[in-house]
Every structure is written in C-alpha cells, then in structure tokens.
Motif scaffolding. Structure first.
Motif, PDB file in Angstrom:
ATOM      1  N   LYS A 141       0.835  -1.192   0.000  1.00  0.00           N
ATOM      2  CA  LYS A 141       0.000   0.000   0.000  1.00  0.00           C
ATOM      3  C   LYS A 141       0.878   1.253   0.000  1.00  0.00           C
ATOM      4  CE  LYS A 141      -3.542  -0.204   2.588  1.00  0.00           C
ATOM      5  NZ  LYS A 141      -4.374  -0.257   3.791  1.00  0.00           N
ATOM      6  N   VAL A 183      -1.786   7.698  -4.770  1.00  0.00           N
ATOM      7  CA  VAL A 183      -3.078   8.390  -4.831  1.00  0.00           C
ATOM      8  C   VAL A 183      -3.476   8.711  -3.399  1.00  0.00           C
ATOM      9  CG1 VAL A 183      -5.475   8.267  -5.540  1.00  0.00           C
ATOM     10  CG2 VAL A 183      -3.737   7.057  -6.844  1.00  0.00           C
ATOM     11  N   PRO A 184      -3.742   9.976  -3.089  1.00  0.00           N
ATOM     12  CA  PRO A 184      -4.044  10.331  -1.697  1.00  0.00           C
ATOM     13  C   PRO A 184      -5.315   9.658  -1.194  1.00  0.00           C
ATOM     14  CG  PRO A 184      -4.341  12.211  -3.178  1.00  0.00           C
ATOM     15  CD  PRO A 184      -3.716  11.122  -3.975  1.00  0.00           C
ATOM     16  N   ASN A 185      -5.332   9.402   0.063  1.00  0.00           N
ATOM     17  CA  ASN A 185      -6.519   8.840   0.696  1.00  0.00           C
ATOM     18  C   ASN A 185      -7.415   9.984   1.139  1.00  0.00           C
ATOM     19  OD1 ASN A 185      -8.327   7.993   2.713  1.00  0.00           O
ATOM     20  ND2 ASN A 185      -7.117   6.147   3.044  1.00  0.00           N
ATOM     21  N   LEU A 186      -8.507  10.140   0.391  1.00  0.00           N
ATOM     22  CA  LEU A 186      -9.388  11.277   0.617  1.00  0.00           C
ATOM     23  C   LEU A 186     -10.052  11.234   1.984  1.00  0.00           C
ATOM     24  CD1 LEU A 186      -8.699  12.294  -2.000  1.00  0.00           C
ATOM     25  CD2 LEU A 186     -10.975  11.773  -2.878  1.00  0.00           C
ATOM     26  N   ALA A 187     -10.323  10.040   2.456  1.00  0.00           N
ATOM     27  CA  ALA A 187     -10.996   9.926   3.749  1.00  0.00           C
ATOM     28  C   ALA A 187     -10.085  10.439   4.862  1.00  0.00           C
ATOM     29  CB  ALA A 187     -11.388   8.477   4.014  1.00  0.00           C
ATOM     30  N   ALA A 188      -8.833  10.049   4.789  1.00  0.00           N
ATOM     31  CA  ALA A 188      -7.886  10.506   5.804  1.00  0.00           C
ATOM     32  C   ALA A 188      -7.707  12.015   5.726  1.00  0.00           C
ATOM     33  CB  ALA A 188      -6.547   9.804   5.621  1.00  0.00           C
ATOM     34  N   ALA A 244      -9.854  14.169   4.611  1.00  0.00           N
ATOM     35  CA  ALA A 244     -11.066  14.824   5.087  1.00  0.00           C
ATOM     36  C   ALA A 244     -11.114  14.798   6.611  1.00  0.00           C
ATOM     37  CB  ALA A 244     -12.294  14.133   4.504  1.00  0.00           C
ATOM     38  N   LEU A 245     -10.740  13.677   7.170  1.00  0.00           N
ATOM     39  CA  LEU A 245     -10.799  13.553   8.627  1.00  0.00           C
ATOM     40  C   LEU A 245      -9.806  14.507   9.292  1.00  0.00           C
ATOM     41  CD1 LEU A 245     -11.917  12.173  11.089  1.00  0.00           C
ATOM     42  CD2 LEU A 245     -10.200  10.386  10.825  1.00  0.00           C
ATOM     43  N   GLN A 304     -10.713  18.297   8.497  1.00  0.00           N
ATOM     44  CA  GLN A 304     -12.044  18.736   8.934  1.00  0.00           C
ATOM     45  C   GLN A 304     -12.866  19.359   7.818  1.00  0.00           C
ATOM     46  OE1 GLN A 304     -12.639  17.116  11.537  1.00  0.00           O
ATOM     47  NE2 GLN A 304     -12.811  18.628  13.172  1.00  0.00           N
ATOM     48  N   GLU A 349     -14.366  19.562 -13.397  1.00  0.00           N
ATOM     49  CA  GLU A 349     -13.317  18.700 -13.923  1.00  0.00           C
ATOM     50  C   GLU A 349     -11.982  19.443 -13.903  1.00  0.00           C
ATOM     51  OE1 GLU A 349     -13.533  16.438 -18.017  1.00  0.00           O
ATOM     52  OE2 GLU A 349     -15.115  15.968 -16.579  1.00  0.00           O
ATOM     53  N   SER A 371     -15.020  17.135  -6.113  1.00  0.00           N
ATOM     54  CA  SER A 371     -15.896  16.182  -6.769  1.00  0.00           C
ATOM     55  C   SER A 371     -17.344  16.527  -6.454  1.00  0.00           C
ATOM     56  CB  SER A 371     -15.566  14.760  -6.344  1.00  0.00           C
ATOM     57  OG  SER A 371     -15.833  14.597  -4.978  1.00  0.00           O
ATOM     58  N   ALA A 400     -16.120  10.401   6.785  1.00  0.00           N
ATOM     59  CA  ALA A 400     -14.680  10.347   6.525  1.00  0.00           C
ATOM     60  C   ALA A 400     -13.993   9.480   7.582  1.00  0.00           C
ATOM     61  CB  ALA A 400     -14.091  11.751   6.523  1.00  0.00           C
ATOM     62  N   ALA A 401     -14.385   9.691   8.817  1.00  0.00           N
ATOM     63  CA  ALA A 401     -13.785   8.898   9.887  1.00  0.00           C
ATOM     64  C   ALA A 401     -14.140   7.423   9.725  1.00  0.00           C
ATOM     65  CB  ALA A 401     -14.264   9.403  11.248  1.00  0.00           C
ATOM     66  N   ALA A 419     -14.860   5.900   6.965  1.00  0.00           N
ATOM     67  CA  ALA A 419     -14.142   5.342   5.820  1.00  0.00           C
ATOM     68  C   ALA A 419     -12.685   5.065   6.184  1.00  0.00           C
ATOM     69  CB  ALA A 419     -14.212   6.306   4.639  1.00  0.00           C
ATOM     70  N   LEU A 420     -12.106   5.981   6.922  1.00  0.00           N
ATOM     71  CA  LEU A 420     -10.700   5.808   7.277  1.00  0.00           C
ATOM     72  C   LEU A 420     -10.517   4.603   8.203  1.00  0.00           C
ATOM     73  CD1 LEU A 420      -7.841   6.816   7.165  1.00  0.00           C
ATOM     74  CD2 LEU A 420      -8.334   8.345   9.077  1.00  0.00           C
ATOM     75  N   GLN A 432     -21.249   8.283  -6.921  1.00  0.00           N
ATOM     76  CA  GLN A 432     -20.206   9.199  -7.381  1.00  0.00           C
ATOM     77  C   GLN A 432     -20.114   9.053  -8.889  1.00  0.00           C
ATOM     78  OE1 GLN A 432     -18.325  11.073  -5.043  1.00  0.00           O
ATOM     79  NE2 GLN A 432     -17.894  12.204  -6.928  1.00  0.00           N
ATOM     80  N   ALA A 460      -8.767   3.762  -6.133  1.00  0.00           N
ATOM     81  CA  ALA A 460      -7.890   4.140  -5.031  1.00  0.00           C
ATOM     82  C   ALA A 460      -8.706   4.511  -3.792  1.00  0.00           C
ATOM     83  CB  ALA A 460      -7.002   5.301  -5.445  1.00  0.00           C
ATOM     84  N   GLN A 461      -9.943   4.922  -3.991  1.00  0.00           N
ATOM     85  CA  GLN A 461     -10.780   5.291  -2.843  1.00  0.00           C
ATOM     86  C   GLN A 461     -11.564   4.106  -2.306  1.00  0.00           C
ATOM     87  OE1 GLN A 461      -9.992   8.074  -1.633  1.00  0.00           O
ATOM     88  NE2 GLN A 461      -8.849   8.677  -3.454  1.00  0.00           N
TER      89      GLN A 461
END
Lengths: 366, 366
Positions: free
Chosen positions: A10, A55-60, A62-63, A66, A95, A100, B59-60, B62-63, B102, B122-123
């Motif tokens: 990963k 590829v960045p982890n969007l969930a992390a 976002a958490l 904030q 785009e 998103s 987000a939390a 998902a993480l 999405q 990736a997500q």
DNA sequence: GTATTTGCTGGTAGCGCTGTCAACGTTCCT
DNA sequence: AGGAACGTTGACAGCGCTACCAGCAAATAC
C-alpha cells in the motif's frame, strides 16, 4: 522492496516521503500547496509520487483537515433535460479541479430538499449548489448557518443566501408574451406542466402581461402538476382548444410541451403559425430544426451550471466574486412558429438566422 | 450543556454513547449492526442519537473501516438523454440505501475512463458501475484486480468482468432491419452519429442484415463522429439522399436523428412512410407522439440503471445474483413511420396501441 | 456442579493525513 | 556585524471512527 511493511504494497504518503527523502509533512504540502516547497524537493516528491503511483486517501485527508473536497448539488429532477444541461456545465467546471460533485435529487420536494441538506451539511461540503429560491425556512436557516459557500441556481430573487445565478422567469415569460403581442397575436393561451415554482413564475409573468393588455381570460390557461412530456403537450393543447377554440397563439411553459402542441396541430391540420402560433421555453436544440421552426425563449443552462460551479470553486478558494448575484438573462429566439400575423403572403420557409433577433438580455431585475 | 468540550457543540459518537450510557463502540455497533445489541441498549442509543441529532462522520468511518459507501458510476456522456434515464434508475435504486453515487464522465474516451477508474479504485468504492465492454486492457486488469463488485451496463458481451446488464445492440439493429424487410422495404439507409462502440455495433447489425439479404450497398451508410442532435439528423439525411436518392427507408441509430430526418422529410415534402419509412432507436418519449408516430427500438434504460444498482448493492452486501449477466432485450415499437409498403390505400392515422406488437424480447445472446 | 458455548459489551490501538508551532538556514537591512 | 525577516522544513498530536480481541454474564452441555 522492503520499504513498505503493509501487505500488497500500500502506497501512503509516508512511502512517497521516504522515497523522496523528505518528511511526510513536506510531501503532504506538495499536494496542497506546491509553491511552499523548494524547487528541488518539489521535483523529488513529484517523481517519487509518480514512481509509486501514489493516490491520496481522501478519507484521511477529510478527517484530518475537517473538511471535504465535495461540492453538493441539489436538483429537483434528473429527467428534465433542462437540468442535464446545467449538470453538464457543473461537471465540466469541476473537472480538473480537486472537487468532486455529489448529486442528489429532491424530486421537486422542499421537504426532501431539507432532509438532503441536513445530510450534506453534516459532511462539511466544500460548497453547495441548490436549485431555486423556495427553500423551507428550516433549510434557509441551515444554509445561513453553514460556513461553506453556496450558490442558488436557475433563478434570481431578492434574498440570496450567498451567491445566486439565474434569470427572472417572470420577466422571460413577459418577454415571450410581449413578442407575441408584437407579432399581432392577442388571444394567447398558456400551457404548463409540473408547475414547480419556476413554471409558476412563468405563469405569473404570462398573467401579468395579459392583464396589463386587458386580454386576461382564465379559460386561456391550462396547467397541471403532471410531469411534462411531449405527449402531454398534445393533451393539454387539446384541452385548451376545447376551452378556448378561438386562441391565436400558445405560450408553452417548456419546449417539450411546445413540440407536443406542434404535433397536435399537425394531427388536427391546424396551420402553424397561420392559424395558431407557438412559442416554447428553454430553446432546446430541436426547436430550431422543427418544421416550422419553433420560437422559444433561450435560457443559458449550460453556462449557468458552469458559471455556478466556477463561482463556487472560486469562493471556496477565497476568491469571492465581486458580483454575488448574476443575471444570465434570456433571449426570445424568433422563428417561424410566431411569424407576424395577418400578413396575407404565406411566410416563406427561410432559414432561421435572419429571424434570430435579440429581444432581451439581462433581465434588469432587482 | 457541559457535556461536550468542543466549541459549537459538535456531536460525535462519543457524545451519543455518553448520553445513552454505553461505550462508544456499542453506539458504533448500533449504526452498523443493530441486531448485535440488546433491545434495551438499542433503544437507548437510538433515542440518544435522535435527541442530539447525531450524523456519523463518513470520513472517519471510511478511514477506520478501510472502505467507503460510495458507488462509482462511469458514463460516457451527460448530454445524451439515454444516459439520463439510466442514471435516474441508478439514483432511484440507491436512494434509501446507505450508498451514495459518485458520477464521472468519460466523454467517450476509454483513456479518460482508465484514468478515472484508477482514481475511483484508489478510494476503495463499495461498488462500480461502468459503461460498456470496451475498456482498455489496463482498465480491464484493474477491474479484475479490484475486490469490489462491478456491473457493466448498456450492453452484453462474452467476458463479463463481474456482472453485466444490457442487451445486444447488434441483434436489436438486425431486428429493426428485419422489421423493415417485413414491411416491404429493401433499400434501407443507415444514419449514425457519434459512432461510439454501441452505435458501431448497431451499424454492424445493420450491415449483416443487409448483406444476408443481398442488399448491402455502402452508399446507403452515412455515419459521422460528430455528437448527435436533431439538426444533425436532417443534415445526415440530406447527405444520404444525395448519395442514394432511391432509398425506401432509413434506420437511424438514435431517436434524435430520427426526429431530424422526419423534419427534413417534412421540409422536402417527402411523405412518411409512403415515400420513405423511418425507424429510430431507443424509443424516447416523443417518438409515440410525433406525426406520423415514429417506429423505434425500445430499450429499457431506466430499468437497466435501476437493476444494475440493485444488483450491485445486493452483491456488496453479500447477496450475489444467481444470474450475473442479464439481457434486458429490446422491442421494436411498430408505428406509422414504418407501415407496410406498397399498400395502395393510404394508411389511416390510427392510434399506436394496436401497432405495438412485440417483435423480440431477450436477445437470446450467449 | 463444572466445562463449554453463546450473546453482549468494552478497551486498546490505530486508519492516513493535516493543523499548529517551532526551528532551521539564508538573505536583507541598518 | 547584528538582528529582523523570510522561506523552508519537521515533530507532534490528533481528526472520529472501527477492527480486533478480551472479558463478562447468561445459557447450554455434560
């Protein structure tokens, strides 16, 4: 290959940072604000990220930060092709940006809208696009209280929550009727379906114009809550004819209805515009190639969506527009179906180009 | 009010748990698997959550859980109303479920699709809906490697990545041509725009049918990569007429083109179907109310979207369908524009109901 | 009556990233 | 030359939730 301890390799920011020989936080900055890095490190992180396919982890993200990079969009219908144009504009503008789109369908219910709004707001969206100006007071309050930029689209009104882009449906309808008056039509019927707030305001505009001219007659109005369709246009027109057989023209609240009216005229062998003139609303693509070509009120739907999303993104990133309320106006596209009346010569079926005279632009409203 | 330390009273799971007098983890379970709680605690957590207006932080979640509740949808176009029907089905089916949609637009580019796929995957989406069966080999590989359920929509083919729902465009086109043969038309033109893989397969079906009947002639084909529109239908038909003035019928690769052809016929005073018959594809709503009513091949787009999303959600939740490939078939809706040829009596303009004969259902394909 | 299973609950330890703040080296100013 | 200002970097501590495993009581088995 001993770099990462997690199975299946990963790729986290830490891996990128390690390969680039910088700290994770520096790597993080590369993705959020590359300008803050020295040229050398910027290049190192960039190539490391590319090499690893990071590829960045969007969930992390976002958490930790904030906030999300989601733009919420609330529209009343997915069926109506008016909205598909708006949506296309929104998606096009988003785009290439980091944002998103999260789309939800209110089904023309402001209660449903309120529910969805609550859901959206809880996720701290980066921004919000909502349709129209008829939110519940509760929704209104939530929108006011939220700290993200908001754009109301499709119409303009007196009290923008934040930003607003659209046009006056009332004025546009008046302009349509004004055009018919100019062309010599007086007994003008109204055909409307769905009767959502914007269609209602078109009806209001129609009524005001007719009353001002002393031509108002409630028998000239056929409106239903049924969702719109071409077939329905024919049916409503049939209705209208039975209530007011002497009409000279029909103002259709949208183009699907207008096409239905045109077909119904053909079915009944009513000559358009010689016996009855037709004007639609929205100026969908087919209006210009119908036979006869159909007059309509052009509304800039794609541009509306695109501009709304662009304004929103700008506002999210701190570039607030100097003009928070944008009137995109409308334009009566004059075509054969509303050629001047009582001319004895049969109107020639010429191209539309010459007839595309601009009647009104920005609706100089409020 | 001394319960929460964060300003502005942020409601976290911990607050709910505290009010309910349980541990956070128990509260967490309430939202994911209420059945695991005792009745008493279940009720306590539920009322506490309601009282505080708790909304989970996605987000939390998902993480922590390493997966999202997002269904990714890749479609090639937002303009094409064919997809708006499919989308409506997808959104309708997702409503009420925990999953959110999405959407991304590939613009008919499989390279763009590949890029978006990489982003989506990736997500860790809960599931994926992709259009068609013509992915790049790279995309194919990514899809195979992903561990989420996937549905391919719009057509069916031999090698489903996972699940598949659609119909055979090739067969549908053959059925359309077969219908015209049955009605006595032989010299049949083809009009197509955009020429994406599915339209291409309709063209293939047309060609095969014509060749089998010994009627193939390349001058009968007009195809362009330009995006489709009603106006374009008229233009392509004009082209076709100049290449093959003796055509008896036109098969239009979609209904917009068919409407354009109809208008062009009217402009040129070509009687439909007496001089030239028309058949469209998709059976959009307006086809049945045109004058004359227009024959078309009905495709079940809304149902396709709805079923795709339902199958996907079922699969996500472990209920894999017994039938991973679903052929939704098509149906030639016979209307006035393709009435039988060489009948001396003018065809009466009767309702369509009687003419709606089913010609083909599931396309008995693989 | 003890051993085992089952049902329910809680503690601990992160998920991958970013906000904050401190620290560093360099340049510029007086 | 000394100090301020700037540009650049890194350490630390969580964001809110859930996976995992351990613990406890009640139910069942022998």
């Amino acid at each position: 290959m001993g770099r990462k301890r997690t199975k299946s390799g990963k790729i986290r920011l830490a891996e990128v940072a390690e390969l680039a020989g910088v700290s994770p936080i520096t790597a993080s900055r590369f993705f959020r604000n590359p300008a803050a890095l020295s040229i050398a490190k910027r290049a190192r992180v960039e190539s490391a990220a590319k090499e690893l396919g990071y590829v960045p982890n969007l969930a992390a993200r976002a958490l930790a930060s904030q906030r999300t990079e989601v733009i919420g969009v609330l529209i009343p219908s997915l069926t109506n092709n008016v909205f598909s144009d708006v949506l296309r504009g929104i998606y096009d503008a988003s785009e290439g940006s980091r944002y998103s789109i999260q789309l939800s369908n209110t089904r023309y219910s402001i209660l449903q809208e309120e529910k969805l709004l609550r859901l959206f707001l809880a996720q701290k969206p980066a921004g919000l696009i909502v349709t129209g100006i008829d939110q519940t007071t509760e929704s209104q309050a939530m929108l006011e209280a939220s700290d993200c930029p908001i754009v109301q689209i499709m119409e303009i009104g007196p009290n923008p929550v934040d930003m607003m882009i659209g046009f006056s449906h009332y004025d546009a309808a008046r302009a349509a009727i004004g055009h018919l008056f100019d062309q010599g039509y007086n007994r003008i019927g109204f055909v409307g379906a769905r009767m959502d707030p914007r269609v209602q305001r078109r009806l209001d505009g129609y009524q005001a114009a007719m009353k001002d001219a002393g031509l108002f007659d409630s028998r000239l109005i056929v409106a239903t809550a049924t969702p719109t369709s071409v077939t329905l246009g024919g049916a409503l027109f049939t209705d209208l004819l039975s209530k007011a057989p002497d009409i000279e023209a029909v103002f259709c609240a949208n183009d699907d209805l207008a096409l239905g009216v045109l077909f119904e005229c053909r079915r009944r062998e009513i000559a358009v515009p010689e016996q009855i003139a037709i004007i639609g609303f929205n100026d969908l693509e087919f209006m210009a190639s119908a036979v006869p070509t159909l007059t309509s009120v052009r509304t800039n739907r794609y541009e509306m969506g695109r501009t709304a999303a662009t304004m929103l993104i700008d506002a999210i990133e701190g570039r607030r527009p100097e003009q928070p309320v944008l009137d995109l106006g409308y334009r009566v596209m004059e075509r054969q179906s509303s050629l001047a009346r009582r001319s004895d010569s049969r109107p020639a079926l010429s191209g539309e180009a010459a007839a595309n005279k601009m009647v009104a632009l920005p609706s100089g409203h409020d």
